[in-house]
Design a protein around this motif. Structure first.
Motif, PDB file in Angstrom:
ATOM      1  N   LEU A  53      17.260  -2.241 -24.891  1.00  0.00           N
ATOM      2  CA  LEU A  53      16.718  -3.452 -24.675  1.00  0.00           C
ATOM      3  C   LEU A  53      17.794  -4.558 -24.714  1.00  0.00           C
ATOM      4  CD1 LEU A  53      14.389  -1.724 -24.885  1.00  0.00           C
ATOM      5  CD2 LEU A  53      12.849  -4.039 -24.998  1.00  0.00           C
ATOM      6  N   GLN A  54      17.938  -5.456 -23.793  1.00  0.00           N
ATOM      7  CA  GLN A  54      18.978  -6.487 -23.812  1.00  0.00           C
ATOM      8  C   GLN A  54      18.500  -7.628 -22.894  1.00  0.00           C
ATOM      9  OE1 GLN A  54      22.807  -4.832 -21.643  1.00  0.00           O
ATOM     10  NE2 GLN A  54      21.221  -2.972 -21.908  1.00  0.00           N
ATOM     11  N   LEU A  55      19.313  -8.912 -23.374  1.00  0.00           N
ATOM     12  CA  LEU A  55      19.183 -10.019 -22.433  1.00  0.00           C
ATOM     13  C   LEU A  55      19.806  -9.959 -21.216  1.00  0.00           C
ATOM     14  CD1 LEU A  55      19.399 -12.647 -24.990  1.00  0.00           C
ATOM     15  CD2 LEU A  55      17.561 -11.784 -24.368  1.00  0.00           C
ATOM     16  N   THR A  56      19.434 -10.668 -20.316  1.00  0.00           N
ATOM     17  CA  THR A  56      20.114 -10.494 -19.144  1.00  0.00           C
ATOM     18  C   THR A  56      21.392 -11.559 -19.111  1.00  0.00           C
ATOM     19  OG1 THR A  56      18.494 -12.460 -18.305  1.00  0.00           O
ATOM     20  CG2 THR A  56      18.184 -10.037 -17.414  1.00  0.00           C
ATOM     21  N   GLU A  57      20.923 -12.700 -19.868  1.00  0.00           N
ATOM     22  CA  GLU A  57      22.037 -13.590 -19.868  1.00  0.00           C
ATOM     23  C   GLU A  57      22.277 -14.040 -21.447  1.00  0.00           C
ATOM     24  OE1 GLU A  57      21.245 -16.319 -16.109  1.00  0.00           O
ATOM     25  OE2 GLU A  57      22.399 -17.375 -17.635  1.00  0.00           O
ATOM     26  N   ASN A 168      24.875  -6.716 -41.246  1.00  0.00           N
ATOM     27  CA  ASN A 168      23.512  -7.130 -41.426  1.00  0.00           C
ATOM     28  C   ASN A 168      23.201  -7.929 -40.348  1.00  0.00           C
ATOM     29  OD1 ASN A 168      23.041  -5.430 -43.375  1.00  0.00           O
ATOM     30  ND2 ASN A 168      22.685  -6.970 -45.102  1.00  0.00           N
ATOM     31  N   ASN A 169      22.335  -7.722 -39.522  1.00  0.00           N
ATOM     32  CA  ASN A 169      21.914  -8.675 -38.754  1.00  0.00           C
ATOM     33  C   ASN A 169      22.880  -9.422 -37.743  1.00  0.00           C
ATOM     34  OD1 ASN A 169      18.890  -8.793 -39.378  1.00  0.00           O
ATOM     35  ND2 ASN A 169      20.069  -9.457 -40.891  1.00  0.00           N
ATOM     36  N   VAL A 170      23.863  -8.370 -37.105  1.00  0.00           N
ATOM     37  CA  VAL A 170      24.738  -8.759 -36.334  1.00  0.00           C
ATOM     38  C   VAL A 170      24.912  -7.746 -35.179  1.00  0.00           C
ATOM     39  CG1 VAL A 170      26.839  -7.727 -37.904  1.00  0.00           C
ATOM     40  CG2 VAL A 170      27.250  -9.358 -36.224  1.00  0.00           C
ATOM     41  N   LEU A 171      24.654  -6.609 -35.408  1.00  0.00           N
ATOM     42  CA  LEU A 171      24.752  -5.733 -34.184  1.00  0.00           C
ATOM     43  C   LEU A 171      23.921  -5.994 -33.057  1.00  0.00           C
ATOM     44  CD1 LEU A 171      26.278  -2.762 -34.265  1.00  0.00           C
ATOM     45  CD2 LEU A 171      24.113  -1.917 -34.423  1.00  0.00           C
ATOM     46  N   ALA A 172      23.143  -6.989 -33.086  1.00  0.00           N
ATOM     47  CA  ALA A 172      22.110  -7.248 -32.178  1.00  0.00           C
ATOM     48  C   ALA A 172      22.839  -8.695 -31.484  1.00  0.00           C
ATOM     49  CB  ALA A 172      20.825  -7.739 -32.490  1.00  0.00           C
ATOM     50  N   HIS A 173      23.988  -9.171 -32.016  1.00  0.00           N
ATOM     51  CA  HIS A 173      24.217 -10.635 -31.634  1.00  0.00           C
ATOM     52  C   HIS A 173      25.712 -10.386 -30.858  1.00  0.00           C
ATOM     53  CE1 HIS A 173      21.847 -11.373 -34.949  1.00  0.00           C
ATOM     54  NE2 HIS A 173      21.774 -12.430 -34.763  1.00  0.00           N
ATOM     55  N   VAL A 174      26.136  -9.281 -30.488  1.00  0.00           N
ATOM     56  CA  VAL A 174      27.597  -9.074 -30.146  1.00  0.00           C
ATOM     57  C   VAL A 174      27.718  -8.668 -28.633  1.00  0.00           C
ATOM     58  CG1 VAL A 174      29.940  -8.145 -30.300  1.00  0.00           C
ATOM     59  CG2 VAL A 174      28.310  -8.695 -32.470  1.00  0.00           C
ATOM     60  N   PRO A 175      27.862  -9.657 -27.694  1.00  0.00           N
ATOM     61  CA  PRO A 175      27.758  -9.200 -26.134  1.00  0.00           C
ATOM     62  C   PRO A 175      28.586  -8.021 -25.936  1.00  0.00           C
ATOM     63  CG  PRO A 175      27.882 -11.342 -26.412  1.00  0.00           C
ATOM     64  CD  PRO A 175      28.093 -10.946 -27.794  1.00  0.00           C
ATOM     65  N   ASP A 176      29.881  -7.942 -26.455  1.00  0.00           N
ATOM     66  CA  ASP A 176      31.082  -6.917 -26.195  1.00  0.00           C
ATOM     67  C   ASP A 176      30.716  -5.887 -27.281  1.00  0.00           C
ATOM     68  OD1 ASP A 176      34.534  -6.673 -25.390  1.00  0.00           O
ATOM     69  OD2 ASP A 176      33.010  -5.271 -25.346  1.00  0.00           O
ATOM     70  N   ILE A 177      29.827  -5.119 -27.254  1.00  0.00           N
ATOM     71  CA  ILE A 177      29.404  -4.345 -28.592  1.00  0.00           C
ATOM     72  C   ILE A 177      30.010  -2.840 -28.323  1.00  0.00           C
ATOM     73  CG2 ILE A 177      27.315  -3.210 -27.289  1.00  0.00           C
ATOM     74  CD1 ILE A 177      27.453  -4.538 -30.793  1.00  0.00           C
ATOM     75  N   ASN A 178      30.509  -2.504 -27.202  1.00  0.00           N
ATOM     76  CA  ASN A 178      31.417  -1.423 -27.489  1.00  0.00           C
ATOM     77  C   ASN A 178      32.536  -1.502 -28.179  1.00  0.00           C
ATOM     78  OD1 ASN A 178      30.080   0.935 -26.013  1.00  0.00           O
ATOM     79  ND2 ASN A 178      29.897  -0.609 -24.301  1.00  0.00           N
ATOM     80  N   ASP A 179      33.272  -2.968 -27.924  1.00  0.00           N
ATOM     81  CA  ASP A 179      34.387  -2.939 -28.757  1.00  0.00           C
ATOM     82  C   ASP A 179      34.324  -3.384 -29.977  1.00  0.00           C
ATOM     83  OD1 ASP A 179      36.417  -5.914 -29.415  1.00  0.00           O
ATOM     84  OD2 ASP A 179      37.443  -4.119 -28.565  1.00  0.00           O
ATOM     85  N   HIS A 215      18.368 -16.217 -27.847  1.00  0.00           N
ATOM     86  CA  HIS A 215      19.646 -15.903 -27.214  1.00  0.00           C
ATOM     87  C   HIS A 215      20.798 -15.366 -28.240  1.00  0.00           C
ATOM     88  CE1 HIS A 215      17.931 -19.066 -24.596  1.00  0.00           C
ATOM     89  NE2 HIS A 215      18.397 -18.031 -23.493  1.00  0.00           N
ATOM     90  N   GLU A 216      20.447 -15.708 -29.586  1.00  0.00           N
ATOM     91  CA  GLU A 216      21.802 -15.045 -30.362  1.00  0.00           C
ATOM     92  C   GLU A 216      21.363 -13.335 -30.653  1.00  0.00           C
ATOM     93  OE1 GLU A 216      21.293 -16.621 -34.350  1.00  0.00           O
ATOM     94  OE2 GLU A 216      21.344 -18.771 -33.626  1.00  0.00           O
ATOM     95  N   HIS A 217      20.144 -12.934 -30.214  1.00  0.00           N
ATOM     96  CA  HIS A 217      19.808 -11.511 -30.211  1.00  0.00           C
ATOM     97  C   HIS A 217      19.931 -11.018 -28.790  1.00  0.00           C
ATOM     98  CE1 HIS A 217      17.265 -11.878 -34.239  1.00  0.00           C
ATOM     99  NE2 HIS A 217      18.616 -11.953 -34.245  1.00  0.00           N
ATOM    100  N   VAL A 218      21.174 -10.359 -28.611  1.00  0.00           N
ATOM    101  CA  VAL A 218      21.594  -9.850 -27.037  1.00  0.00           C
ATOM    102  C   VAL A 218      20.746  -8.537 -27.194  1.00  0.00           C
ATOM    103  CG1 VAL A 218      23.291  -9.288 -25.485  1.00  0.00           C
ATOM    104  CG2 VAL A 218      23.566 -11.355 -27.075  1.00  0.00           C
ATOM    105  N   PHE A 219      20.603  -7.855 -28.043  1.00  0.00           N
ATOM    106  CA  PHE A 219      20.198  -6.382 -28.111  1.00  0.00           C
ATOM    107  C   PHE A 219      18.755  -6.176 -28.996  1.00  0.00           C
ATOM    108  CE2 PHE A 219      23.607  -5.149 -25.519  1.00  0.00           C
ATOM    109  CZ  PHE A 219      24.967  -5.722 -25.964  1.00  0.00           C
TER     110      PHE A 219
END
Ligand code: DWN
Ligand code: ZN
Length: 409
Positions: A53-57, A168-179, A215-219
């Motif tokens: 699950l993720q934000l569209t924007e 802690n509480n950052v994996l959800a915040h990073v749009p370029d999550i693969n990198d 918006h901080e929680h992309v995922f």
């Protein structure tokens, strides 16, 4: 948004739309109240490919995290939680002065300070210059930066590898999550471990924690979607457990796939649970939006009735969750007179969108509102205990999710 940020899949199913909202922590000052606030769609979709699950924007991270309102140490339960986690890892890994622990999104040093006090080398990485100042003043070496795979390579070229990486509480915040995840794999030492805490989508759905969507929680992760993301970037989840922090989170440990560590039973058991619940199936999320609408209606009636009885209502915790809740409800100072918060940075500012003033907690006793709605409900016990004098004078605490209710007992 055309494709899944994790697997690039194109089949994205809508889960919830909360309309256009200002970023939850963009707290205007008094002099900014006449300025137009930036607003962005707040919409969650599910990728049917990798089930994430993720934000569209989401606004550019520079806009969200460089001048940041959230100081972890201002919530004592967060500091206590971090200390317990550090002690758990120290018992497991027997770290010493030659080990380096890196925390990504290290904030004000709320976690690394415990390793430092135990004689372990630490390095924080956090983009929020204003918050890092506090960490550095407390003696926590910290880089002002977003963590990326190129930063990982730079650190490695300086001869640094990490025995432990915390996130802690950052994996959800990073749009370029693969990198991001690929970078962790590169900075871990050969026998290093990646220790992650991130809100759990099962708790979000089952406990109607819609106000943790911002918006901080992309995922919004399940174990399944995390494992897909990690495997793609060289990491294997070897242990996982559910923990209560922030409304319900996953704490997981991952190691480089090349080490082929035996995966613990906890992983297989939770994957089985998720399969049985259907968490990787879009139908698990299909009535969430309807349930959120119902909760919002209940909250409007609940707060409206108390206001119509002449009860004065304030808020506790200028939390990101509070911004979402108030803007989704469409209520402002006609219902909530002020919000108290212990964070000096937040005091004197206003809740975005609804412009409710944020003041210090002393206002509870000087203003004596009849009711206090706790926006930082994830820390309700600590808050209620702390504000015993307010209750002793007849003050009443209210909680908003999963159903609006009066705190008794
Ligand atoms: O992921 C995030 C989580 C970890 O924290 C960040 N993206 C943003 C933030 O979300 P939040 O603002 O909803 O988190 P909290 O921890 O629920 O916010 C608590 C707020 O309440 C803080 O501003 C501090 C304040 N507080 C207080 O004034 N007195 C908290 C406690 C426990 C207190 O006793
Ligand atoms: Zn996907």
């Amino acid at each position: 948004m055309q494709a899944c940020r994790s697997c690039s899949g194109h089949d994205l199913q809508e889960v919830l739309s909360l309309g256009e909202m200002p970023p939850a922590n963009a707290l205007p000052t008094a002099s900014q109240l006449d300025d137009e606030e930036a607003r962005y769609p707040l919409e969650v979709v599910m990728c049917t490919g990798c089930t994430l699950l993720q934000l569209t924007e989401s606004p550019p991270p520079d806009e969200l995290f460089v001048d940041y309102a959230y100081f972890s140490s201002r919530s004592t339960p967060m500091v206590d939680h971090a200390r317990a986690l550090v002690n758990e890892v120290m018992d497991e890994r027997r770290l010493g002065p030659n080990d380096l622990v890196i925390e990504v999104a290290s904030n004000d040093g709320y976690l690394l300070r415990h390793y430092r006090d135990l004689g372990v080398k630490v390095l924080g990485i956090d983009p929020a210059e204003n918050v890092v100042e506090v960490a550095v003043a407390a003696g926590i070496p910290t880089r002002v930066a977003f963590f990326t795979s190129s930063l990982a390579d730079e650190l490695r070229s300086e001869g640094l590898t990490a025995s432990v990486v915390h996130a802690n509480n950052v994996l959800a915040h990073v749009p370029d999550i693969n990198d991001f995840v690929a970078g962790v794999a590169r900075i871990l030492s050969d026998d290093g471990v990646f220790v992650v805490e991130t809100p759990y989508v099962r708790d979000l759905i089952e406990k109607l924690e819609f106000d943790t969507i911002y918006h901080e929680h992309v995922f919004y992760y399940s174990l399944h979607s995390v494992m897909e993301l990690f495997a793609r970037n060289g990491l294997s989840v070897v242990d996982v457990k559910r923990i209560g922090i922030h409304g319900g989170s996953l704490r997981l440990r991952a190691t480089p796939i090349k080490r082929a560590i035996k995966v613990g039973n906890s992983v297989a058991m939770m994957l089985r649970q998720e399969k049985d619940l259907g968490i990787d199936d879009p139908s698990f999320y299909s009535d969430f939006a309807h349930r959120v609408d119902g909760l919002l209606d209940e909250l409007r009636v609940f707060l409206g009735e108390r206001r119509d009885q002449g009860r004065r209502i304030a808020g506790y915790g200028a939390a990101a969750k509070g911004t979402v809740l108030l803007n989704a409800l469409g209520i402002g100072t006609e219902t909530i007179e002020f919000v108290v918060d212990e964070t000096p940075y937040k005091q004197g500012r206003f809740i975005p969108g609804v412009r409710i003033p944020i003041v210090g907690p002393g206002a509870l006793l000087t203003q004596m509102p009849d009711d206090v709605l706790i926006f930082a409900w994830n820390f309700a016990d600590a808050i209620i205990e702390k504000e015993a004098a307010y209750r002793a004078r007849g003050g009443v605490f209210l909680l908003p999710v999963p159903t609006p209710r009066v705190v008794t007992g």
